[in-house]
Scaffold this motif. Structure first.
Motif, short mmCIF file in Angstrom:
data_model
loop_
_atom_site.label_atom_id
_atom_site.label_comp_id
_atom_site.label_asym_id
_atom_site.label_seq_id
_atom_site.Cartn_x
_atom_site.Cartn_y
_atom_site.Cartn_z
N PRO A 123 7.63 6.91 8.74
CA PRO A 123 7.15 8.10 8.05
C PRO A 123 6.06 7.77 7.02
CG PRO A 123 9.31 7.46 7.19
CD PRO A 123 8.99 6.53 8.31
N SER A 124 6.02 6.54 6.52
CA SER A 124 5.15 6.29 5.36
C SER A 124 3.83 5.59 5.68
CB SER A 124 5.93 5.44 4.34
OG SER A 124 6.36 4.23 4.93
N LEU A 125 3.64 5.13 6.90
CA LEU A 125 2.41 4.39 7.19
C LEU A 125 1.77 4.83 8.50
CD1 LEU A 125 3.55 0.73 6.31
CD2 LEU A 125 1.93 2.11 5.01
N ASP A 126 0.43 4.88 8.51
CA ASP A 126 -0.27 5.15 9.76
C ASP A 126 -0.89 3.84 10.28
OD1 ASP A 126 -2.39 4.75 8.07
OD2 ASP A 126 -2.91 6.86 7.92
N GLN A 127 -1.53 3.92 11.45
CA GLN A 127 -2.05 2.69 12.07
C GLN A 127 -3.09 1.97 11.21
OE1 GLN A 127 -5.33 2.27 13.63
NE2 GLN A 127 -4.78 0.11 14.00
N PRO A 128 -4.07 2.69 10.63
CA PRO A 128 -5.06 1.95 9.82
C PRO A 128 -4.41 1.18 8.65
CG PRO A 128 -5.84 4.17 10.29
CD PRO A 128 -4.42 4.12 10.75
N LYS A 129 -3.38 1.81 8.04
CA LYS A 129 -2.71 1.12 6.92
C LYS A 129 -1.97 -0.12 7.42
CE LYS A 129 -2.09 5.13 3.92
NZ LYS A 129 -1.19 6.23 3.57
N ILE A 130 -1.31 0.03 8.59
CA ILE A 130 -0.59 -1.13 9.15
C ILE A 130 -1.57 -2.25 9.46
CG2 ILE A 130 0.72 -1.93 11.17
CD1 ILE A 130 2.12 0.79 11.17
N SER A 131 -2.72 -1.88 9.98
CA SER A 131 -3.74 -2.88 10.29
C SER A 131 -4.15 -3.63 9.03
CB SER A 131 -4.96 -2.18 10.92
OG SER A 131 -5.99 -3.11 11.08
N LYS A 132 -4.36 -2.90 7.94
CA LYS A 132 -4.76 -3.55 6.69
C LYS A 132 -3.64 -4.41 6.12
CE LYS A 132 -8.39 -0.41 5.22
NZ LYS A 132 -8.79 0.71 4.37
N ILE A 133 -2.42 -3.95 6.29
CA ILE A 133 -1.27 -4.75 5.80
C ILE A 133 -1.20 -6.06 6.58
CG2 ILE A 133 1.27 -4.86 5.82
CD1 ILE A 133 1.23 -1.84 5.12
N GLU A 134 -1.41 -5.99 7.89
CA GLU A 134 -1.29 -7.19 8.73
C GLU A 134 -2.41 -8.19 8.49
OE1 GLU A 134 -0.63 -6.42 12.85
OE2 GLU A 134 1.34 -5.53 12.51
N THR A 135 -3.53 -7.71 7.93
CA THR A 135 -4.61 -8.66 7.62
C THR A 135 -4.56 -9.07 6.16
OG1 THR A 135 -6.08 -6.79 7.24
CG2 THR A 135 -6.17 -7.84 9.43
N GLY A 136 -3.59 -8.55 5.44
CA GLY A 136 -3.45 -8.91 4.03
C GLY A 136 -4.40 -8.16 3.11
N GLU A 137 -5.13 -7.17 3.66
CA GLU A 137 -6.08 -6.42 2.82
C GLU A 137 -5.37 -5.41 1.94
OE1 GLU A 137 -9.56 -4.68 4.95
OE2 GLU A 137 -8.73 -5.81 6.65
N ARG A 138 -4.19 -4.98 2.37
CA ARG A 138 -3.48 -3.93 1.63
C ARG A 138 -2.09 -4.43 1.25
NH1 ARG A 138 0.13 0.27 2.23
NH2 ARG A 138 -0.51 2.34 1.50
N GLY A 139 -1.70 -4.11 0.02
CA GLY A 139 -0.36 -4.46 -0.44
C GLY A 139 0.67 -3.51 0.17
N VAL A 140 1.92 -3.90 0.05
CA VAL A 140 3.01 -3.09 0.60
C VAL A 140 3.93 -2.68 -0.54
CG1 VAL A 140 4.80 -2.99 2.37
CG2 VAL A 140 2.91 -4.59 2.62
N SER A 141 4.27 -1.41 -0.59
CA SER A 141 5.21 -0.97 -1.63
C SER A 141 6.64 -1.28 -1.18
CB SER A 141 5.06 0.53 -1.88
OG SER A 141 5.66 1.26 -0.83
N SER A 142 7.58 -1.19 -2.11
CA SER A 142 8.97 -1.47 -1.74
C SER A 142 9.47 -0.46 -0.71
CB SER A 142 9.87 -1.49 -2.98
OG SER A 142 9.43 -0.64 -3.98
N LEU A 143 9.06 0.79 -0.88
CA LEU A 143 9.49 1.81 0.08
C LEU A 143 8.92 1.51 1.47
CD1 LEU A 143 11.00 4.51 0.35
CD2 LEU A 143 8.88 5.68 -0.19
N GLU A 144 7.66 1.10 1.51
CA GLU A 144 7.05 0.75 2.80
C GLU A 144 7.69 -0.50 3.41
OE1 GLU A 144 2.66 2.55 1.55
OE2 GLU A 144 3.06 0.40 1.42
N LEU A 145 8.05 -1.43 2.53
CA LEU A 145 8.73 -2.65 3.03
C LEU A 145 10.01 -2.28 3.77
CD1 LEU A 145 8.67 -5.42 0.26
CD2 LEU A 145 8.28 -5.73 2.69
N VAL A 146 10.78 -1.39 3.15
CA VAL A 146 12.05 -0.99 3.76
C VAL A 146 11.79 -0.18 5.03
CG1 VAL A 146 14.16 0.33 3.41
CG2 VAL A 146 13.30 -1.11 1.58
N ASP A 147 10.78 0.69 4.97
CA ASP A 147 10.43 1.46 6.17
C ASP A 147 10.01 0.54 7.31
OD1 ASP A 147 11.00 4.01 5.50
OD2 ASP A 147 8.96 4.59 4.94
#
Lengths: 404, 189
Positions: free
Chosen positions: A61-85
Motif C-alpha cells: 500500500p505504501s510504495l509504487d514502482q519508482p520508489k521501489i526502484s530508488k530504494i533498491e539503488t540506495g537513492e531513497r531512504g526507507v521509513s519504518s512503516l515502509e520497511l514493515v510493508d
C-alpha cells in the motif's frame, strides 16, 4: 580431588570462559545496516521471489514502482512503516530485512523445504524455535544476552564408526563431568550449564521428536513432550550430541523420529551417544545378569531414566540380549512391564511428564530480567512461556512485583 | 516550556470514541505529534471505530512524522521488544515509532517552541519501555487532567468522559477518580 583433577577442572573452566567471551562477542557483533546493505537485501529477496518491481509494488500500500526502484539503488531512504510493508510483501519477518543472517532464512527454510510426514507439527515446532531465536537476538541487542557455550566441534568423536564415535563422546562427557556410572538426574541442567545448550520442552503433537539450532552465540534444543519423560530425555541427549558435534545443516537440524532416520551417520552417532550417556555400559552391566529376565530391562529403564525402546536397543548393542529378546521388549507394553517388575509408581512418574513445558532457563531468566528493567515488553516473554499477556502479567505481579 | 506530546493510537482512540478530540486539540493541539505508523494504524482501525476518521481530519493535527534511516531501523528493532514473533507485522510499530521519535525529538524536528518531548500511551509495555528510555510517559487520564487544567472541560466532564471511555472498552485505569483526573498536573504544558 587430586592436583591433576584440579588442574584439569581449572583448564576446562578457563576454556569455557574464553568460549563464552568469544560467543558473547559474536552475538553482539552485528553492525548497523547501511542504506546500501538494506537496498541489496530487498533486491535479493524480490529476485528470489521472482517478482518485478511492479509486481512488488502491487503488493504494497505504501510504495509504487519508482520508489521501489530508488530504494533498491540506495537513492531513497526507507521509513519504518515502509520497511514493515516491504517485509510483509516479501514474506519475511521485518527484523529479517535488517539482520546479516535472517532467522527466517535458516530456521523457517527448514520447515518449508523438508518433506515431513506431519508438516503442521514440524512447522509449529519451527515457529516456536524461530520465536526463541528471535527473542535471544532481541535480548542480545538490549544487553540482556544469554550467550551460550559453543559446540565442541570435532572433539573426541572423530574416527571409527558412528556408533564408536557416539560411545566415545558419551564416555568423554561422563569423564569430564565425573559422572562415573551414575544416572544423570538433571539432564536438562547438565546440557544447559555444562554445554550451553538451552533446552525447551513443549508439546507439539505427533510427528516430531526434537531439533537443535545454532545461532551466533546461542544454542537451543526444542524437544517434544508428546511422550513420557524417559523419551524426552533420550531426545535431549540426542540433540546434545548434534550440538556438541555441530552437525547441523545451516545451523538447524530437525529430527522427526530418532529411530526412523535409517543409517544416517550423524543420527546413528547421536543415538549411540544418547544411549551411552544415559545408560553407561558398565552401569547397565551391573543391573543385567544372565539369564536375562524382562524385569532387568525395567530396572535399567527406571534407574537410568531411559525409555524401554532405548533400553531394548542398548541392551542388544551391548550384547546383553539377543535379537529375539530385543524384539520381545519392543513389543511389550511399557505399563505391562512396569506392573510385572513392580515399578508402577515409576511408570506413572515417567508418564506424568507428557505435555509438560520446560523453559530454557538461561533464555527465560534473561527475558525476565529484561522485562523487570522495562527493556522488554509483555508479549515476547509471555510468548516464550506459552501464556497470554494477562496470564503472564498476573504471574509477574505476584512473583516479580511488576504491576500491570 | 511546553513539551511536544507523541500520541500512540490508543490515546487517539480513547478521545475519538467519546467525541472528545476537540477538547484535546483545544488543550494541547499545538503540542501533539504523531508518526506515520500511528496514522496507518488509525486508518486501519476506522472500520472498527468509525470515530477514528475524526483523527484523520482533525485540523489541529500536524503531518505525521516519518522515521527514516537508522531511526527507522531502531523503531523496527524496538517493535521486536514489544511484539510476539507471531504478531501481525504492523502490531506495536506505532508505539515503537512514537518512542523512538520522542526520544530523538530534538534532532528529528529541530523545534525551538517544543524542544523536549513526552510520550502518551495506554499500553503497559510501551509505557515501561518509554520510561526505560528516559521519557516522561503520560496516559489518557493525564491528558484528561491537562484538559481540565486548560479549562477546556470541567472536572465532572472529565470523569464522565473517562467513564464513557471505559464503557467503550478502552483499557484505562479503572480506579482513576477526581484526584487523578482533576488534581494538579505535574506535566508542564
Amino acid at each position: 580431588m587430586t592436583g591433576v583433577q584440579v588442574a584439569r577442572t581449572f583448564r576446562r573452566s578457563l576454556a569455557m570462559l574464553a568460549l563464552y567471551a568469544i560467543f558473547a562477542w559474536l552475538g553482539k557483533r552485528r553492525v548497523t545496516i547501511t542504506r546500501e546493505g538494506l537496498a541489496g537485501r530487498i533486491r535479493r529477496l524480490r529476485e528470489q521471489m521472482a517478482l518485478t518491481q511492479h509486481q512488488l509494488a502491487e503488493r504494497m500500500p505504501s510504495l509504487d514502482q519508482p520508489k521501489i526502484s530508488k530504494i533498491e539503488t540506495g537513492e531513497r531512504g526507507v521509513s519504518s512503516l515502509e520497511l514493515v510493508d516491504l517485509a510483509t510483501a516479501l514474506g519475511v519477518h521485518p527484523g529479517d530485512l535488517l539482520d546479516d543472517r535472517p532467522i527466517g532464512e535458516f530456521v523457517g527454510m527448514a520447515a518449508r523445504s523438508g518433506s515431513y510426514r506431519e508438516r503442521t507439527t514440524v512447522e509449529t515446532a519451527v515457529a516456536r524455535t524461530e520465536a526463541a531465536v528471535r527473542l535471544h537476538r532481541t535480548l542480545e541487542r538490549l544487553g540482556h544476552g544469554a550467550a551460550s557455550v559453543p559446540a565442541v566441534a570435532g572433539g573426541p568423536a572423530t574416527g571409527g564408526s558412528p556408533v564408536t564415535q557416539g560411545k566415545r563422546l558419551a564416555a568423554w562427557v561422563r569423564s569430564e563431568l565425573r559422572l562415573g556410572d551414575d544416572p544423570i538426574g538433571d539432564l536438562i541442567g547438565m546440557a544447559e550449564d555444562q554445554f550451553g545448550l538451552n533446552v525447551l520442552v513443549d508439546y507439539f503433537g505427533d510427528g516430531f521428536d526434537g531439533l537443535c539450532v545454532h545461532d551466533d552465540g546461542f544454542a537451543l534444543a526444542v524437544v517434544n513432550s508428546n511422550g513420557p519423560e524417559s523419551r524426552q530425555r533420550f531426545t535431549i541427549a540426542h540433540e546434545l550430541c548434534h550440538h556438541l558435534q555441530n552437525d547441523l545443516e545451516d545451523g538447524l537440524h530437525v529430527d522427526e523420529s530418532l529411530f526412523g532416520a535409517g543409517g544416517n551417520p550423524s543420527e546413528v552417532r547421536a543415538n549411540a551417544f544418547a544411549a551411552c550417556l544415559l545408560m553407561p555400559p558398565a552401569g547397565v552391566r551391573g543391573l543385567v545378569g544372565q539369564p536375562f529376565r524382562p524385569e532387568m530391562a525395567a530396572a535399567v529403564q527406571y534407574f537410568f531414566g531411559a525409555s524401554l525402546l532405548a533400553v531394548a536397543f542398548h541392551l542388544r548393542n551391548l550384547r546383553l540380549i539377543d535379537d529375539r529378546w530385543r524384539e520381545q521388549l519392543r513389543a511389550t507394553a511399557v505399563i505391562q512391564l512396569a506392573q510385572m517388575a513392580g515399578r508402577e509408581a515409576d511408570y506413572r512418574a515417567d508418564d506424568a511428564a507428557r505435555r509438560r513445558l520446560v523453559l530454557p532457563r538461561r533464555l527465560h531468566h534473561a527475558a525476565l530480567d529484561a522485562f523487570v528493567t522495562g527493556d522488554l515488553g509483555v508479549g515476547p516473554v509471555a510468548e516464550l512461556r506459552g501464556e497470554t499477556d494477562e496470564e503472564f502479567l498476573a504471574w509477574a505481579e505476584e512473583n516479580l512485583g511488576v504491576r500491570g | 516550556m511546553a513539551a511536544a506530546i507523541y500520541l500512540d493510537t490508543g490515546v487517539f482512540w480513547s478521545f475519538a470514541v467519546v467525541d472528545a478530540l476537540g477538547h484535546l486539540g483545544s488543550a494541547v493541539g499545538r503540542q501533539v505529534r504523531w508518526t506515520e505508523a500511528v496514522e496507518a494504524e488509525v486508518k486501519r482501525n476506522t472500520g472498527r471505530c468509525f470515530e477514528l476518521w475524526n483523527v484523520l481530519s482533525a485540523p489541529w493535527l500536524r503531518r505525521p512524522i516519518r522515521l527514516e534511516g537508522q531511526l527507522a531501523v531502531e523503531a523496527v528493532r524496538l517493535r521486536d521488544s514489544l511484539a510476539r514473533s507471531s504478531d501481525p507485522p504492523l502490531m506495536h510499530l506505532g508505539e515503537a515509532e512514537s518512542i523512538v521519535a520522542a526520544t530523538n525529538h530534538a534532532t528529528l524536528t529541530n523545534e525551538a517552541e517544543h524542544p523536549v518531548a513526552v510520550f502518551a500511551s495506554d499500553d503497559f509495555s510501551a509505557r515501561r519501555l518509554g520510561r526505560q528510555r528516559g521519557l516522561e510517559v503520560l496516559a489518557t487520564e493525564d491528558l484528561l487532567r491537562v484538559c481540565v487544567e486548560a479549562g477546556t472541560i470541567g472536572c465532572d466532564e472529565a470523569l464522565r468522559l473517562h467513564r464513557r471511555m471505559l464503557q467503550a472498552g478502552r483499557s484505562l485505569d479503572v480506579h482513576a477518580g477526581v484526584d487523578r483526573l482533576c488534581g494538579r498536573s505535574h506535566f508542564s504544558r
